[in-house]
Structures are given as C-alpha cells and as structure tokens.
Design a protein around this motif. Structure first.
Motif, short mmCIF file in Angstrom:
data_model
loop_
_atom_site.label_atom_id
_atom_site.label_comp_id
_atom_site.label_asym_id
_atom_site.label_seq_id
_atom_site.Cartn_x
_atom_site.Cartn_y
_atom_site.Cartn_z
N THR A 153 0.85 -1.19 0.00
CA THR A 153 0.00 0.00 0.00
C THR A 153 0.89 1.24 0.00
OG1 THR A 153 -0.09 0.08 2.42
CG2 THR A 153 -1.84 -1.16 1.28
N TYR A 154 0.27 2.36 -0.39
CA TYR A 154 0.99 3.63 -0.35
C TYR A 154 0.06 4.73 0.11
CZ TYR A 154 -1.24 5.13 -4.71
OH TYR A 154 -2.17 5.50 -5.66
N THR A 155 0.66 5.76 0.69
CA THR A 155 -0.07 6.97 1.05
C THR A 155 0.77 8.17 0.61
OG1 THR A 155 0.91 7.01 3.27
CG2 THR A 155 -1.26 5.96 3.04
N ILE A 156 0.07 9.25 0.33
CA ILE A 156 0.73 10.49 -0.07
C ILE A 156 0.26 11.59 0.87
CG2 ILE A 156 0.90 12.24 -1.87
CD1 ILE A 156 0.55 10.00 -3.92
N GLU A 157 1.22 12.33 1.41
CA GLU A 157 0.93 13.49 2.24
C GLU A 157 1.81 14.63 1.75
OE1 GLU A 157 1.17 13.94 6.82
OE2 GLU A 157 0.28 11.97 6.39
N GLY A 158 1.22 15.56 1.01
CA GLY A 158 2.01 16.63 0.41
C GLY A 158 2.98 16.05 -0.60
N ASN A 159 4.28 16.26 -0.40
CA ASN A 159 5.28 15.70 -1.30
C ASN A 159 5.97 14.49 -0.68
OD1 ASN A 159 6.89 16.99 0.61
ND2 ASN A 159 8.42 17.59 -0.90
N LYS A 160 5.34 13.88 0.34
CA LYS A 160 5.91 12.70 1.00
C LYS A 160 5.12 11.45 0.59
CE LYS A 160 5.48 11.39 5.39
NZ LYS A 160 5.53 11.41 6.84
N LEU A 161 5.84 10.46 0.09
CA LEU A 161 5.28 9.18 -0.32
C LEU A 161 5.73 8.12 0.66
CD1 LEU A 161 3.97 7.20 -2.43
CD2 LEU A 161 6.22 7.18 -3.54
N THR A 162 4.78 7.38 1.24
CA THR A 162 5.10 6.28 2.13
C THR A 162 4.58 4.98 1.52
OG1 THR A 162 4.90 7.74 4.05
CG2 THR A 162 4.85 5.38 4.48
N ILE A 163 5.47 4.01 1.39
CA ILE A 163 5.14 2.70 0.81
C ILE A 163 5.34 1.65 1.90
CG2 ILE A 163 5.77 0.97 -0.92
CD1 ILE A 163 6.81 3.32 -2.65
N ASN A 164 4.34 0.79 2.07
CA ASN A 164 4.41 -0.31 3.04
C ASN A 164 4.20 -1.62 2.30
OD1 ASN A 164 4.56 1.07 5.74
ND2 ASN A 164 2.72 2.02 4.91
N TYR A 165 5.07 -2.60 2.57
CA TYR A 165 4.90 -3.93 2.01
C TYR A 165 5.62 -4.95 2.88
CZ TYR A 165 9.63 -3.74 -0.03
OH TYR A 165 10.97 -3.64 -0.22
N THR A 166 5.29 -6.21 2.68
CA THR A 166 5.98 -7.31 3.35
C THR A 166 6.72 -8.09 2.29
OG1 THR A 166 4.25 -7.41 5.04
CG2 THR A 166 5.67 -9.35 4.82
N ASP A 167 8.04 -8.24 2.46
CA ASP A 167 8.84 -8.90 1.43
C ASP A 167 8.63 -10.41 1.47
OD1 ASP A 167 10.52 -9.91 3.42
OD2 ASP A 167 12.15 -8.52 2.98
N LEU A 168 9.30 -11.12 0.58
CA LEU A 168 9.12 -12.57 0.46
C LEU A 168 9.66 -13.33 1.67
CD1 LEU A 168 9.86 -13.04 -3.34
CD2 LEU A 168 7.66 -12.80 -2.19
N ASP A 169 10.50 -12.69 2.48
CA ASP A 169 11.00 -13.29 3.72
C ASP A 169 10.11 -12.94 4.90
OD1 ASP A 169 13.21 -14.43 2.42
OD2 ASP A 169 14.35 -12.56 2.62
N ASN A 170 8.92 -12.37 4.62
CA ASN A 170 7.93 -11.98 5.62
C ASN A 170 8.43 -10.86 6.55
OD1 ASN A 170 5.25 -12.27 6.32
ND2 ASN A 170 5.72 -13.61 8.05
N VAL A 171 9.27 -9.98 5.99
CA VAL A 171 9.77 -8.83 6.74
C VAL A 171 9.01 -7.59 6.26
CG1 VAL A 171 11.79 -7.39 7.22
CG2 VAL A 171 12.06 -9.88 6.99
N SER A 172 8.40 -6.87 7.21
CA SER A 172 7.67 -5.65 6.86
C SER A 172 8.65 -4.54 6.51
CB SER A 172 6.79 -5.20 8.02
OG SER A 172 5.78 -6.15 8.25
N LYS A 173 8.36 -3.83 5.43
CA LYS A 173 9.20 -2.72 4.97
C LYS A 173 8.35 -1.47 4.87
CE LYS A 173 12.82 -5.28 3.70
NZ LYS A 173 14.20 -5.11 4.00
N THR A 174 8.93 -0.36 5.28
CA THR A 174 8.31 0.96 5.09
C THR A 174 9.34 1.84 4.41
OG1 THR A 174 6.90 0.74 7.03
CG2 THR A 174 7.29 2.97 6.22
N LEU A 175 8.99 2.37 3.25
CA LEU A 175 9.85 3.26 2.49
C LEU A 175 9.22 4.65 2.53
CD1 LEU A 175 10.19 0.99 -0.67
CD2 LEU A 175 11.69 1.02 1.34
N VAL A 176 10.01 5.65 2.83
CA VAL A 176 9.52 7.03 2.87
C VAL A 176 10.40 7.87 1.96
CG1 VAL A 176 9.01 9.02 4.31
CG2 VAL A 176 8.69 6.72 5.23
N TYR A 177 9.77 8.57 1.03
CA TYR A 177 10.49 9.39 0.06
C TYR A 177 9.84 10.77 -0.04
CZ TYR A 177 11.94 4.84 -1.86
OH TYR A 177 12.44 3.57 -2.04
N GLU A 178 10.65 11.75 -0.40
CA GLU A 178 10.12 12.98 -0.97
C GLU A 178 9.97 12.67 -2.45
OE1 GLU A 178 12.15 16.67 -0.26
OE2 GLU A 178 12.85 15.93 1.68
#
Length: 167
Positions: free
Chosen positions: A90-115
């Motif tokens: 899933t992803y969310t956008i707040e202004g110019n900030k993009l947050t991406i959340n996913y669970t990789d194939l090793d079942n590890v949760s990842k959160t990526l935050v970018y401008e």
C-alpha cells in the motif's frame, strides 16, 4: 455593433481557455513507473576521493526497485531488482511525501519514505542513503581508513510506462 464585438470577445476567450486545458501537466502518480537513472543530490564526507567514489557508485549501481505500479485506492506493486520479485503493498501520499508499506518474500515488513515529485512522465524520488554509504564505504574504499560519511542524498528518476494497462 456592440453585440458583434461582445460575441467576438467571448469567442476569443473561450478559444484561449480551451487551448490552456490541452497543456495541463499530468501530475498523477497512478500508473507504472520504470527505473531511468540515479543521481547524487548531495554527497558529503571527510574525504574528497570518497565523495567521488560514492557519486560514481550512485550513478552506476543497479536500483533496488526497478518498477512501481500505483493503482487507485492506495495499492502498489513493487518490482525489486533482486530476482525481479513482485510484491504487493500500500501507499499513502501526504504533500510531497510518499510512504510505501509492504511485506517482502521473507515476511519482513518494509516501510519506504520518500520525498517525490511527478511532472508529466517523470517521477523523481529523493531519499537519504547516508546510513547505507556509511556502512558501504569500507568495502568501496578498503585502502582508505577513517572515512566519515555525513550526508548522502539520492534522486532516483523513473519514467512513466505509457503502454502499461493499470487498473
């Protein structure tokens, strides 16, 4: 005569307004975006040679994420360079900030935050890679001791895939 002038003026305004609508820039993130290139935005360390090495590494290394597919409703498919694995999240956008959340194939949760910025068919992510290069610099430059990496900001440019069918 006055009516004729009024009609001509109104027609000119309508024509000029409709032509402006044709040049609207697409700023939607929805679609498939494929990796284009990476560029260093800011590289700072206590060693000029280390700065040059990091700069070169950023420009030449394969991206971790080769494609993003954004759909309506906050869903995303991330395609990683490693084995071309496709991961939904899933992803969310707040202004110019993009947050991406996913669970990789090793079942590890990842959160990526970018401008980010989107301009027509270009999508640019800016992120801080300081921690990565602080850990990586001893491997990149084993002959140099005591290199302190203080700041590494990277811009990764993706190109809109105009042929992709995204629902």
């Amino acid at each position: 005569m006055r009516n004729l002038l009024y009609i001509l003026l109104t027609t000119c305004l309508l024509v000029s307004c409709s032509s402006n609508n044709d040049s609207t820039v697409n700023t939607s993130i929805i679609g498939r975006w494929n990796f284009g290139y990476s560029t260093p935005y800011q590289v700072e360390s206590n060693n000029v040679y280390a700065n040059q090495t990091i700069d070169s590494h950023i420009r030449n290394r394969a991206p971790e994420y080769i494609s993003f597919i954004f759909t309506v409703g906050g869903k995303i498919r991330v395609i990683r360079d490693i084995d071309r694995e496709e991961i939904d999240g899933t992803y969310t956008i707040e202004g110019n900030k993009l947050t991406i959340n996913y669970t990789d194939l090793d079942n590890v949760s990842k959160t990526l935050v970018y401008e980010f910025v989107v301009h027509d068919n270009i999508f640019v992510l800016k992120h801080d890679d300081t921690d990565f290069y602080a850990r990586e610099i001893p491997y990149l430059l084993p002959e140099i001791r005591d290199v302190l990496v203080s700041k590494v900001l990277v811009e990764v440019t993706y190109i809109r895939d105009l042929g992709a069918n995204v629902n």
